[in-house]
Design a protein around this motif. Structure first.
Motif, PDB file in Angstrom:
ATOM      1  N   THR A 140       1.019  -1.041  -0.278  1.00  0.00           N
ATOM      2  CA  THR A 140       0.248   0.557   0.121  1.00  0.00           C
ATOM      3  C   THR A 140       0.362   0.838   0.137  1.00  0.00           C
ATOM      4  OG1 THR A 140      -1.744  -1.162   1.633  1.00  0.00           O
ATOM      5  CG2 THR A 140      -2.226   1.061   1.095  1.00  0.00           C
ATOM      6  N   PHE A 141       0.726   2.136  -1.093  1.00  0.00           N
ATOM      7  CA  PHE A 141       1.845   3.204  -0.915  1.00  0.00           C
ATOM      8  C   PHE A 141       0.834   4.372  -0.418  1.00  0.00           C
ATOM      9  CE2 PHE A 141       2.568   0.701  -4.701  1.00  0.00           C
ATOM     10  CZ  PHE A 141       4.006   0.058  -4.074  1.00  0.00           C
ATOM     11  N   VAL A 142       1.256   5.302   0.549  1.00  0.00           N
ATOM     12  CA  VAL A 142       0.671   6.259   0.923  1.00  0.00           C
ATOM     13  C   VAL A 142       1.138   8.040   0.310  1.00  0.00           C
ATOM     14  CG1 VAL A 142      -0.471   7.589   2.845  1.00  0.00           C
ATOM     15  CG2 VAL A 142      -0.417   5.644   2.811  1.00  0.00           C
ATOM     16  N   VAL A 143       0.601   8.621  -0.344  1.00  0.00           N
ATOM     17  CA  VAL A 143       1.363  10.222  -0.984  1.00  0.00           C
ATOM     18  C   VAL A 143       1.104  11.303   0.632  1.00  0.00           C
ATOM     19  CG1 VAL A 143      -1.212  11.083  -1.469  1.00  0.00           C
ATOM     20  CG2 VAL A 143       1.375  11.954  -2.505  1.00  0.00           C
ATOM     21  N   ASN A 144       2.531  11.725   0.982  1.00  0.00           N
ATOM     22  CA  ASN A 144       1.798  13.047   1.306  1.00  0.00           C
ATOM     23  C   ASN A 144       2.572  13.953   1.328  1.00  0.00           C
ATOM     24  OD1 ASN A 144       1.261  10.821   4.332  1.00  0.00           O
ATOM     25  ND2 ASN A 144       2.954  10.047   3.576  1.00  0.00           N
ATOM     26  N   GLU A 145       2.474  15.344   1.280  1.00  0.00           N
ATOM     27  CA  GLU A 145       3.699  16.095   1.683  1.00  0.00           C
ATOM     28  C   GLU A 145       3.960  16.646   3.073  1.00  0.00           C
ATOM     29  OE1 GLU A 145       2.310  21.471   1.926  1.00  0.00           O
ATOM     30  OE2 GLU A 145       1.275  19.812   0.498  1.00  0.00           O
ATOM     31  N   PRO A 146       5.680  16.016   2.845  1.00  0.00           N
ATOM     32  CA  PRO A 146       6.383  16.553   4.066  1.00  0.00           C
ATOM     33  C   PRO A 146       6.156  17.825   4.997  1.00  0.00           C
ATOM     34  CG  PRO A 146       7.878  16.595   2.037  1.00  0.00           C
ATOM     35  CD  PRO A 146       6.811  16.496   1.629  1.00  0.00           C
ATOM     36  N   GLY A 147       7.086  17.732   5.997  1.00  0.00           N
ATOM     37  CA  GLY A 147       6.976  19.073   6.796  1.00  0.00           C
ATOM     38  C   GLY A 147       8.585  19.137   7.067  1.00  0.00           C
ATOM     39  N   VAL A 148       9.051  20.321   7.330  1.00  0.00           N
ATOM     40  CA  VAL A 148      10.289  20.575   7.894  1.00  0.00           C
ATOM     41  C   VAL A 148      11.062  19.569   8.892  1.00  0.00           C
ATOM     42  CG1 VAL A 148      11.760  22.354   9.126  1.00  0.00           C
ATOM     43  CG2 VAL A 148       9.635  23.105   7.542  1.00  0.00           C
ATOM     44  N   ALA A 193      17.504  27.288  -0.807  1.00  0.00           N
ATOM     45  CA  ALA A 193      17.118  29.632  -1.070  1.00  0.00           C
ATOM     46  C   ALA A 193      15.753  29.893  -0.756  1.00  0.00           C
ATOM     47  CB  ALA A 193      17.743  29.252  -2.143  1.00  0.00           C
ATOM     48  N   VAL A 194      15.126  29.300  -1.232  1.00  0.00           N
ATOM     49  CA  VAL A 194      13.596  29.965  -0.358  1.00  0.00           C
ATOM     50  C   VAL A 194      12.887  29.762   0.377  1.00  0.00           C
ATOM     51  CG1 VAL A 194      13.420  29.437  -2.855  1.00  0.00           C
ATOM     52  CG2 VAL A 194      11.862  27.499  -1.153  1.00  0.00           C
ATOM     53  N   GLY A 195      14.208  28.687   1.839  1.00  0.00           N
ATOM     54  CA  GLY A 195      13.812  28.682   2.968  1.00  0.00           C
ATOM     55  C   GLY A 195      13.238  27.099   3.299  1.00  0.00           C
ATOM     56  N   PRO A 196      13.687  26.707   4.143  1.00  0.00           N
ATOM     57  CA  PRO A 196      12.692  25.141   4.549  1.00  0.00           C
ATOM     58  C   PRO A 196      11.125  25.353   4.515  1.00  0.00           C
ATOM     59  CG  PRO A 196      14.012  26.031   6.342  1.00  0.00           C
ATOM     60  CD  PRO A 196      13.940  26.566   5.336  1.00  0.00           C
ATOM     61  N   GLU A 197      10.874  26.109   5.086  1.00  0.00           N
ATOM     62  CA  GLU A 197       9.443  25.706   4.713  1.00  0.00           C
ATOM     63  C   GLU A 197       8.914  25.811   3.634  1.00  0.00           C
ATOM     64  OE1 GLU A 197      10.601  28.167   6.773  1.00  0.00           O
ATOM     65  OE2 GLU A 197      10.443  27.106   8.670  1.00  0.00           O
ATOM     66  N   ARG A 198       9.287  26.332   2.982  1.00  0.00           N
ATOM     67  CA  ARG A 198       8.602  26.606   1.038  1.00  0.00           C
ATOM     68  C   ARG A 198       9.050  25.031   0.695  1.00  0.00           C
ATOM     69  NH1 ARG A 198      10.043  32.506  -1.089  1.00  0.00           N
ATOM     70  NH2 ARG A 198       8.892  31.475  -3.146  1.00  0.00           N
ATOM     71  N   PHE A 243      18.515  35.389  -7.413  1.00  0.00           N
ATOM     72  CA  PHE A 243      19.377  34.591  -6.264  1.00  0.00           C
ATOM     73  C   PHE A 243      20.133  36.089  -6.172  1.00  0.00           C
ATOM     74  CE2 PHE A 243      23.437  32.414  -6.078  1.00  0.00           C
ATOM     75  CZ  PHE A 243      22.489  31.579  -5.184  1.00  0.00           C
ATOM     76  N   THR A 244      19.781  36.673  -4.964  1.00  0.00           N
ATOM     77  CA  THR A 244      20.142  37.584  -3.800  1.00  0.00           C
ATOM     78  C   THR A 244      21.064  36.856  -2.908  1.00  0.00           C
ATOM     79  OG1 THR A 244      18.908  37.486  -2.375  1.00  0.00           O
ATOM     80  CG2 THR A 244      18.299  38.687  -4.120  1.00  0.00           C
ATOM     81  N   GLU A 245      22.770  37.962  -2.525  1.00  0.00           N
ATOM     82  CA  GLU A 245      23.156  37.682  -1.434  1.00  0.00           C
ATOM     83  C   GLU A 245      22.487  37.357   0.067  1.00  0.00           C
ATOM     84  OE1 GLU A 245      26.691  39.606   0.907  1.00  0.00           O
ATOM     85  OE2 GLU A 245      25.313  40.511  -0.065  1.00  0.00           O
ATOM     86  N   GLU A 246      20.874  37.432   0.350  1.00  0.00           N
ATOM     87  CA  GLU A 246      20.348  36.543   1.043  1.00  0.00           C
ATOM     88  C   GLU A 246      20.164  35.463   0.991  1.00  0.00           C
ATOM     89  OE1 GLU A 246      18.883  35.831   4.687  1.00  0.00           O
ATOM     90  OE2 GLU A 246      19.628  37.511   4.087  1.00  0.00           O
ATOM     91  N   ARG A 247      19.506  34.617  -0.145  1.00  0.00           N
ATOM     92  CA  ARG A 247      19.416  34.147  -0.599  1.00  0.00           C
ATOM     93  C   ARG A 247      20.129  33.280  -0.598  1.00  0.00           C
ATOM     94  NH1 ARG A 247      14.522  32.829  -5.270  1.00  0.00           N
ATOM     95  NH2 ARG A 247      12.229  33.234  -4.094  1.00  0.00           N
ATOM     96  N   TRP A 248      21.413  33.626  -0.639  1.00  0.00           N
ATOM     97  CA  TRP A 248      22.646  32.539  -0.497  1.00  0.00           C
ATOM     98  C   TRP A 248      22.718  32.015   0.387  1.00  0.00           C
ATOM     99  CZ3 TRP A 248      27.253  32.473   1.554  1.00  0.00           C
ATOM    100  CH2 TRP A 248      28.233  31.640   0.919  1.00  0.00           C
TER     101      TRP A 248
END
Length: 288
Positions: free
Chosen positions: A2-10, A42-47, A175-180
């Motif tokens: 049985t396969f279960v699809v999920n959207e993982p969290g951080v 670079a977009v952050g772990p939540e996104r 791709f800004t310095e902050e994203r890096w």
């Protein structure tokens, strides 16, 4: 099974990365790589977590998808299940039904490794070939000599230089310095290097980021670019060779890169750097 699809969290990201690392192998066609997640960090772990979908069986991740765009999923599976019919049909059902939260209605695309049964199952359900990509591989066994550029590893003090080359190379302001700094603070960057290539005048003319999947596994170049004002001088070849050398230093068994087949200049540049192209991979698409 049985396969279960999920959207993982951080909190699930370490398990996702570990699974993806374990699936990397020189004997397999080029596939979704941990470096793709490292670059997306670079977009952050939540996104980032919100763009991922996992399929699990008996508590183990057996397939993983990353929404590189809202209507484009990059997908791979555990190698031993790449020909599993039950998994392929479950994946097709989830990809075709917007209510399952994987892809939207209408036109949508998916990237699937060559040789996966899912490709045949999707084609049988009316999905058709779309954009062609050329995978290239450098086996790292021979000598690697960087000519024409002085290579430096970019860190916090040179992040502005690294990101400026990227923005020029890709004509994008994202791709800004902050994203890096967000990218470099992520856990995958411990196995990565950002490289900047300077010409004889000390001008930063090219840049690359390389990602290891662990010793003895293939590493990835993502991305590679030459400043728009310094093209046509062999800098793309030189930074690509330097990137391969950096991956060898990290213990990688080979260096991988993939580029749209229509970008003939990029394909030629990687070949000039010693990369060998493999069979084209075609994205699959449904809808108008």
């Amino acid at each position: 099974m049985t396969f279960v699809v999920n959207e993982p969290g951080v909190a699930d990201l370490p398990a996702v990365v570990d699974a993806l690392r374990s699936w990397q192998d020189d004997g397999a066609p080029l596939q979704f790589h941990p470096g793709d997640l490292g670059w997306a960090w670079a977009v952050g772990p939540e996104r980032l977590a919100a763009t991922l979908r996992t399929w699990s069986a008996d508590g183990r991740i057996v397939a993983l998808g990353y929404l590189d765009a809202p209507d484009l999923l990059r997908l791979t599976t555990a190698p031993e299940l790449r020909q599993d019919e039950a998994l392929a049909r479950r994946l097709r059902a989830d990809l075709d039904d917007p209510a399952r939260g994987v892809l939207p209605a209408g036109r949508a695309g998916v990237e699937v490794p060559n040789g996966a049964l899912l490709r045949e199952v999707l084609a049988g359900a009316g999905w058709r070939a779309d954009e062609a990509w050329t995978p290239l591989r450098h086996d790292l066994a021979g000598p690697l000599r960087v000519d024409g550029l002085r290579i430096e590893v970019s860190g916090p003090g040179t992040a502005a230089v690294r990101t400026a080359v990227h923005r020029s190379a890709f004509a994008s302001a994202r791709f800004t310095e902050e994203r890096w700094r967000v990218l470099a603070a992520g856990p995958l960057y411990a196995d990565a290097r950002c490289l900047v290539g300077r010409d004889e005048q000390g001008v930063a003319v090219a840049a690359a980021t390389v990602w290891s999947a662990g010793p003895g596994r293939p590493g990835l170049l993502e991305p590679v670019g030459v400043h728009a004002d310094h093209r046509g001088r062999g800098h793309g070849r030189a930074i690509s060779v330097a990137a391969a050398a950096a991956l060898r230093d990290l213990g990688a068994s080979s260096a991988l890169v993939c580029t749209p087949s229509a970008n003939t200049g990029a394909v030629a540049t990687y070949r000039a750097a010693g990369f060998v192209s493999g069979p084209e991979r075609l994205d699959l698409v449904r809808g108008a």
